[in-house]
Design a protein around this motif. Structure first.
Motif, PDB file in Angstrom:
ATOM      1  N   SER A 169       0.870  -1.262   0.003  1.00 41.72           N
ATOM      2  CA  SER A 169      -0.040   0.139  -0.105  1.00 41.72           C
ATOM      3  C   SER A 169       1.104   1.292  -0.100  1.00 41.72           C
ATOM      4  O   SER A 169       0.441   2.267  -0.329  1.00 41.72           O
ATOM      5  CB  SER A 169      -1.028   0.089   1.064  1.00 41.72           C
ATOM      6  OG  SER A 169      -0.270   0.267   2.277  1.00 41.72           O
TER       7      SER A 169
ATOM      8  N   TYR B 132      -8.862   3.615   5.362  1.00 38.12           N
ATOM      9  CA  TYR B 132      -7.973   2.162   4.946  1.00 38.12           C
ATOM     10  C   TYR B 132      -7.717   1.189   6.256  1.00 38.12           C
ATOM     11  O   TYR B 132      -8.095  -0.001   5.879  1.00 38.12           O
ATOM     12  CB  TYR B 132      -6.452   2.660   4.637  1.00 38.12           C
ATOM     13  CG  TYR B 132      -5.491   1.441   4.220  1.00 38.12           C
ATOM     14  CD1 TYR B 132      -5.628   1.018   2.809  1.00 38.12           C
ATOM     15  CD2 TYR B 132      -4.736   0.818   5.193  1.00 38.12           C
ATOM     16  CE1 TYR B 132      -4.853  -0.214   2.645  1.00 38.12           C
ATOM     17  CE2 TYR B 132      -4.022  -0.194   4.638  1.00 38.12           C
ATOM     18  CZ  TYR B 132      -3.982  -0.637   3.396  1.00 38.12           C
ATOM     19  OH  TYR B 132      -3.309  -1.644   3.029  1.00 38.12           O
TER      20      TYR B 132
ATOM     21  N   ASN C 142      -6.575  -2.225  -0.590  1.00 33.08           N
ATOM     22  CA  ASN C 142      -5.397  -1.981  -1.393  1.00 33.08           C
ATOM     23  C   ASN C 142      -5.887  -1.847  -2.942  1.00 33.08           C
ATOM     24  O   ASN C 142      -5.668  -0.887  -3.653  1.00 33.08           O
ATOM     25  CB  ASN C 142      -4.469  -3.112  -1.435  1.00 33.08           C
ATOM     26  CG  ASN C 142      -3.185  -3.025  -0.605  1.00 33.08           C
ATOM     27  OD1 ASN C 142      -3.695  -2.583   0.846  1.00 33.08           O
ATOM     28  ND2 ASN C 142      -2.224  -3.258  -0.701  1.00 33.08           N
TER      29      ASN C 142
ATOM     30  N   LEU D 245      -7.716   1.501  -2.963  1.00 31.18           N
ATOM     31  CA  LEU D 245      -6.607   2.401  -2.710  1.00 31.18           C
ATOM     32  C   LEU D 245      -6.227   2.626  -4.183  1.00 31.18           C
ATOM     33  O   LEU D 245      -6.057   3.836  -4.812  1.00 31.18           O
ATOM     34  CB  LEU D 245      -5.609   1.893  -1.794  1.00 31.18           C
ATOM     35  CG  LEU D 245      -4.618   3.191  -1.661  1.00 31.18           C
ATOM     36  CD1 LEU D 245      -5.005   4.298  -0.808  1.00 31.18           C
ATOM     37  CD2 LEU D 245      -3.574   2.564  -0.493  1.00 31.18           C
ATOM     38  N   TYR D 246      -5.680   1.533  -4.973  1.00 29.96           N
ATOM     39  CA  TYR D 246      -5.372   1.498  -6.216  1.00 29.96           C
ATOM     40  C   TYR D 246      -6.165   2.114  -7.359  1.00 29.96           C
ATOM     41  O   TYR D 246      -5.605   2.946  -8.101  1.00 29.96           O
ATOM     42  CB  TYR D 246      -4.582   0.206  -6.662  1.00 29.96           C
ATOM     43  CG  TYR D 246      -2.962   0.125  -6.182  1.00 29.96           C
ATOM     44  CD1 TYR D 246      -2.065   0.463  -6.804  1.00 29.96           C
ATOM     45  CD2 TYR D 246      -2.957  -0.323  -5.031  1.00 29.96           C
ATOM     46  CE1 TYR D 246      -0.709   0.445  -6.378  1.00 29.96           C
ATOM     47  CE2 TYR D 246      -1.368  -0.580  -4.392  1.00 29.96           C
ATOM     48  CZ  TYR D 246      -0.488  -0.277  -5.329  1.00 29.96           C
ATOM     49  OH  TYR D 246       0.796  -0.424  -4.580  1.00 29.96           O
TER      50      TYR D 246
END
Length: 358
Positions: free
Chosen positions: A280, A314, A340, A343-344
């Motif tokens: 991350s 997160y 993750n 997030l990406y």
């Protein structure tokens, strides 16, 4: 371009150190309060407590480094945006991709360092924590070896010490009474000298006497060395950290081979976590830039607040996913990697918008 990269790295360095220090301190607050209570109430050594905290640091840093990098980059690029330095760099032909190169480098270095902590330092720190916890327990008044003292605060054991050798610090003429559930009379162990070793009292030149139901000596014997274990007592006061958290990926894989299918789930979840959290770091580093540039009116407080919210979300998603994975509601991979993935995806979405503006 090398000069610009060096400048960005220089400006980012102190902010990242601040971010990591801030989150590490937050994680340590509860532990420090607990340790202070141990110092004041139980009389533990400040040096030993400090050492214990230092051995916790690798475990904490493996979690706070991604957060600190993200916050530090947000603070740095927020300042560069407010000072119109990003605008100046754009006018010189420095694109967003070029700005991101040193930041991606920071993310990669952070990721590699976290893997190093998890695979090398954390298992060693865990062992050191166990060792120092034993040392602190032995120095507890209940376990201190003193002249003519009776130690009776240890479950089924009572220990009487006649004297302490001033040179060797070993106990001399030691009597250990071990309660026997099958008899109302305890088993007696007499040792000429004794000292603590791991979770046991080691007696030298020891005689033992076991009694029957009527109180008569039924069994006797002599040992050059007699080990009286206190494992059951020490299990209750070991360092409060799951063994699984102190293992590296290789150790976790070895444990999986020896476990039943029902027992391997926590190990699979932990392996995924040990890979997902470091990975991350790169996305958080890039996201720190993307959230900071493009709005010169945004203040430090706003950037700080956005950073805290992103990190909070997160952590919440990761913890929820792990709980669901532990309960077999979802797969370990999805439970741990979902934050993750989000997030990406968000980072790529924001990049596609910013790259057209910068």
């Amino acid at each position: 371009m090398k000069i610009i990269n060096d400048y960005i790295l220089k400006e980012t360095k102190m902010s990242i150190v601040f971010g990591i220090t801030l989150f590490t301190f937050i994680f340590l607050i509860e532990m420090i309060v607990s340790m202070m209570e141990s110092i004041l109430v139980r009389g533990l050594s400040i040096i030993d407590v400090s050492r214990m905290i230092s051995f916790y640091l690798p475990m904490i840093l493996s979690q706070t480094i991604p957060m600190g990098i993200f916050l530090g980059i947000m603070i740095t690029f927020g300042n560069l945006t407010r000072n119109n330095e990003i605008t100046a760099l754009n006018s010189m032909g420095v694109s967003l991709n070029k700005l991101l190169k040193p930041i991606i480098g920071i993310g990669v270095v952070g990721t590699i360092f976290i893997f190093f902590l998890q695979e090398s330092l954390i298992p060693r720190s865990y062992i050191k924590l166990q060792q120092i916890s034993y040392k602190m327990i032995y120095e507890n008044p209940v376990f201190q070896l003193k002249d003519r003292v009776l130690i009776d605060g240890i479950s089924e054991y009572k220990i009487y010490i006649d004297s302490i050798n001033k040179k060797t610090k070993d106990a001399e003429n030691v009597l250990v009474m071990i309660n026997d559930k099958k008899s109302e009379y305890p088993t007696l162990v007499l040792g000429k000298t004794a000292y603590w070793e791991d979770a046991a009292l080691l007696l030298n030149d020891a005689d033992f006497y076991k009694h029957d139901e009527k109180g008569n000596v039924s069994v006797t014997g002599n040992f050059e060395k007699k080990r009286v274990p206190f494992t059951s007592y020490f299990e209750d006061i070991k360092v409060k950290i799951k063994d699984i958290e102190g293992m590296n990926i290789k150790q976790l894989l070895s444990e999986i081979k020896t476990r039943d299918k029902i027992e391997i789930l926590p190990y699979i979840v932990e392996i995924n976590r040990k890979i997902a959290v470091p990975m991350s770091t790169i996305a958080l580093a890039i996201l720190g830039v993307l959230l900071s540039i493009g709005n010169a009116r945004t203040g430090k407080g706003v950037n700080f607040g956005i950073g805290i919210i992103v990190i909070f979300l997160y952590i919440v998603l990761l913890n929820i996913g792990m709980v669901l994975a532990y309960r077999s509601i979802i797969s370990p991979f999805l439970g741990v990697w979902f934050p993750n993935i989000v997030l990406y995806i968000y980072t790529l979405f924001l990049y596609s918008r910013k790259v057209r503006l910068v």
